[in-house]
Write a protein that holds these residues in place. Sequence first.
Motif, PDB file in Angstrom:
ATOM      1  N   LEU A   1       0.844  -1.208   0.000  1.00 28.37           N
ATOM      2  CA  LEU A   1       0.000   0.000   0.000  1.00 28.37           C
ATOM      3  C   LEU A   1       0.871   1.246   0.000  1.00 28.37           C
ATOM      4  CD1 LEU A   1      -2.692   1.623   0.494  1.00 28.37           C
ATOM      5  CD2 LEU A   1      -2.248   1.295   2.938  1.00 28.37           C
ATOM      6  N   VAL A   2       0.580   2.148  -0.926  1.00 25.93           N
ATOM      7  CA  VAL A   2       1.153   3.490  -0.893  1.00 25.93           C
ATOM      8  C   VAL A   2      -0.022   4.444  -0.743  1.00 25.93           C
ATOM      9  CG1 VAL A   2       2.536   5.228  -2.073  1.00 25.93           C
ATOM     10  CG2 VAL A   2       3.069   2.804  -2.383  1.00 25.93           C
ATOM     11  N   LYS A   3      -0.042   5.166   0.371  1.00 25.35           N
ATOM     12  CA  LYS A   3      -1.192   6.028   0.624  1.00 25.35           C
ATOM     13  C   LYS A   3      -0.780   7.494   0.644  1.00 25.35           C
ATOM     14  CE  LYS A   3      -0.994   5.765   5.696  1.00 25.35           C
ATOM     15  NZ  LYS A   3      -1.774   5.466   6.913  1.00 25.35           N
TER      16      LYS A   3
ATOM     17  N   ILE B   1      -3.239   3.611  -3.083  1.00 22.72           N
ATOM     18  CA  ILE B   1      -3.146   2.486  -4.013  1.00 22.72           C
ATOM     19  C   ILE B   1      -2.606   1.266  -3.280  1.00 22.72           C
ATOM     20  CG2 ILE B   1      -2.071   1.608  -6.118  1.00 22.72           C
ATOM     21  CD1 ILE B   1      -1.820   4.449  -7.109  1.00 22.72           C
ATOM     22  N   ALA B   2      -3.283   0.131  -3.455  1.00 18.19           N
ATOM     23  CA  ALA B   2      -2.825  -1.122  -2.862  1.00 18.19           C
ATOM     24  C   ALA B   2      -2.964  -2.245  -3.877  1.00 18.19           C
ATOM     25  CB  ALA B   2      -3.624  -1.455  -1.608  1.00 18.19           C
ATOM     26  N   TYR B   3      -2.078  -3.234  -3.771  1.00 19.27           N
ATOM     27  CA  TYR B   3      -2.219  -4.430  -4.598  1.00 19.27           C
ATOM     28  C   TYR B   3      -1.616  -5.626  -3.876  1.00 19.27           C
ATOM     29  CZ  TYR B   3       2.722  -3.911  -6.014  1.00 19.27           C
ATOM     30  OH  TYR B   3       4.096  -3.802  -6.023  1.00 19.27           O
TER      31      TYR B   3
ATOM     32  N   ARG C   1      -2.897 -10.213  -7.794  1.00 20.79           N
ATOM     33  CA  ARG C   1      -4.032 -11.033  -7.378  1.00 20.79           C
ATOM     34  C   ARG C   1      -5.244 -10.169  -7.040  1.00 20.79           C
ATOM     35  NH1 ARG C   1      -2.752 -13.218  -2.596  1.00 20.79           N
ATOM     36  NH2 ARG C   1      -0.804 -12.073  -2.412  1.00 20.79           N
ATOM     37  N   GLY C   2      -4.990  -8.918  -6.790  1.00 16.95           N
ATOM     38  CA  GLY C   2      -6.063  -7.970  -6.517  1.00 16.95           C
ATOM     39  C   GLY C   2      -5.491  -6.578  -6.392  1.00 16.95           C
ATOM     40  N   ALA C   3      -6.327  -5.569  -6.620  1.00 15.89           N
ATOM     41  CA  ALA C   3      -5.885  -4.186  -6.508  1.00 15.89           C
ATOM     42  C   ALA C   3      -7.009  -3.343  -5.922  1.00 15.89           C
ATOM     43  CB  ALA C   3      -5.452  -3.638  -7.865  1.00 15.89           C
ATOM     44  N   ALA C   4      -6.606  -2.250  -5.279  1.00 17.22           N
ATOM     45  CA  ALA C   4      -7.572  -1.323  -4.687  1.00 17.22           C
ATOM     46  C   ALA C   4      -7.055   0.099  -4.878  1.00 17.22           C
ATOM     47  CB  ALA C   4      -7.754  -1.615  -3.195  1.00 17.22           C
TER      48      ALA C   4
ATOM     49  N   PHE D   1     -12.304  -1.731  -6.581  1.00 15.81           N
ATOM     50  CA  PHE D   1     -11.596  -2.943  -6.188  1.00 15.81           C
ATOM     51  C   PHE D   1     -11.635  -3.955  -7.326  1.00 15.81           C
ATOM     52  CE2 PHE D   1     -13.618  -1.355  -2.203  1.00 15.81           C
ATOM     53  CZ  PHE D   1     -12.455  -0.981  -1.543  1.00 15.81           C
ATOM     54  N   THR D   2     -10.560  -4.726  -7.456  1.00 11.01           N
ATOM     55  CA  THR D   2     -10.541  -5.824  -8.413  1.00 11.01           C
ATOM     56  C   THR D   2      -9.902  -7.046  -7.767  1.00 11.01           C
ATOM     57  OG1 THR D   2      -8.385  -5.152  -9.309  1.00 11.01           O
ATOM     58  CG2 THR D   2     -10.347  -4.282 -10.415  1.00 11.01           C
ATOM     59  N   GLY D   3     -10.120  -8.206  -8.378  1.00 17.83           N
ATOM     60  CA  GLY D   3      -9.518  -9.439  -7.890  1.00 17.83           C
ATOM     61  C   GLY D   3      -9.941  -9.777  -6.472  1.00 17.83           C
ATOM     62  N   VAL D   4      -8.980 -10.142  -5.648  1.00 14.71           N
ATOM     63  CA  VAL D   4      -9.264 -10.551  -4.270  1.00 14.71           C
ATOM     64  C   VAL D   4      -9.972  -9.446  -3.506  1.00 14.71           C
ATOM     65  CG1 VAL D   4      -8.217 -11.241  -2.080  1.00 14.71           C
ATOM     66  CG2 VAL D   4      -7.336 -12.180  -4.222  1.00 14.71           C
ATOM     67  N   PHE D   5      -9.606  -8.190  -3.759  1.00 13.70           N
ATOM     68  CA  PHE D   5     -10.245  -7.079  -3.043  1.00 13.70           C
ATOM     69  C   PHE D   5     -11.730  -6.984  -3.385  1.00 13.70           C
ATOM     70  CE2 PHE D   5      -5.823  -5.598  -2.782  1.00 13.70           C
ATOM     71  CZ  PHE D   5      -5.765  -5.220  -1.450  1.00 13.70           C
TER      72      PHE D   5
END
Length: 206
Positions: free
Chosen positions: A87-89, A110-112, A156-159, A186-190
């Motif tokens: 995560l970079v916030k 941004i997180a992934y 595997r996922g992004a937010a 959100f995408t993937g696992v998120f």
Amino acid sequence: MDATTKPFGAVATSTAPYPRPTREEAEAAVRTLLAWAGDDPTREGLLETPARVTKAYGEFFAGYGQNAGEILSKTFKEVGGYDDIVLVKDIPFSSHCEHHMVPFVGKAHIAYLPHDGVVGLSKLARLVEVFARRLQTQENLTAQIIDAINEHLGPRGAAVMLEAEHMCMSMRGVRAHGASTVTHRFTGVFAEDRNEQDRFFSMTRR
């Protein structure tokens, strides 16, 4: 596409449908707007304004000449098996509303979840700049950032969450000073796991 289609200071892209005006034509357009606003474009204080505005536009909209794929092209695989959230916030950004061409300013989170390596942290901030330095809506900006992460990193996922104040609301119209607009995707696992969403929100608020 001909190089004449590129915006000021940028590389030609498929997003520019019109031939690029000359700098002289752009400066003439600024003088027209100054006169329309009710001022005298020939007075001393405004003589160099058209040149300054066109130069500033080259900075404001430099994202048209930048490529997200190039920025995210280099990844690092030696991460000691780390596969949890990156995560970079609080990434600061400024963009321009495509409806009124006035700024909106805020921060991005941004997180992934890595799949096959991680990208340099500064690259996520640069990714935000690529899309923020274009005429935008906040909703579209959110989507473009996360789509680029998915396309080029394959996580595997992004937010992605953006928080911003829009000058088109605070400087004109309803003049709602201090109102903040929040968008997220959100995408993937998120997208599949509410617990991961909650974890993302919790981490952004710490």
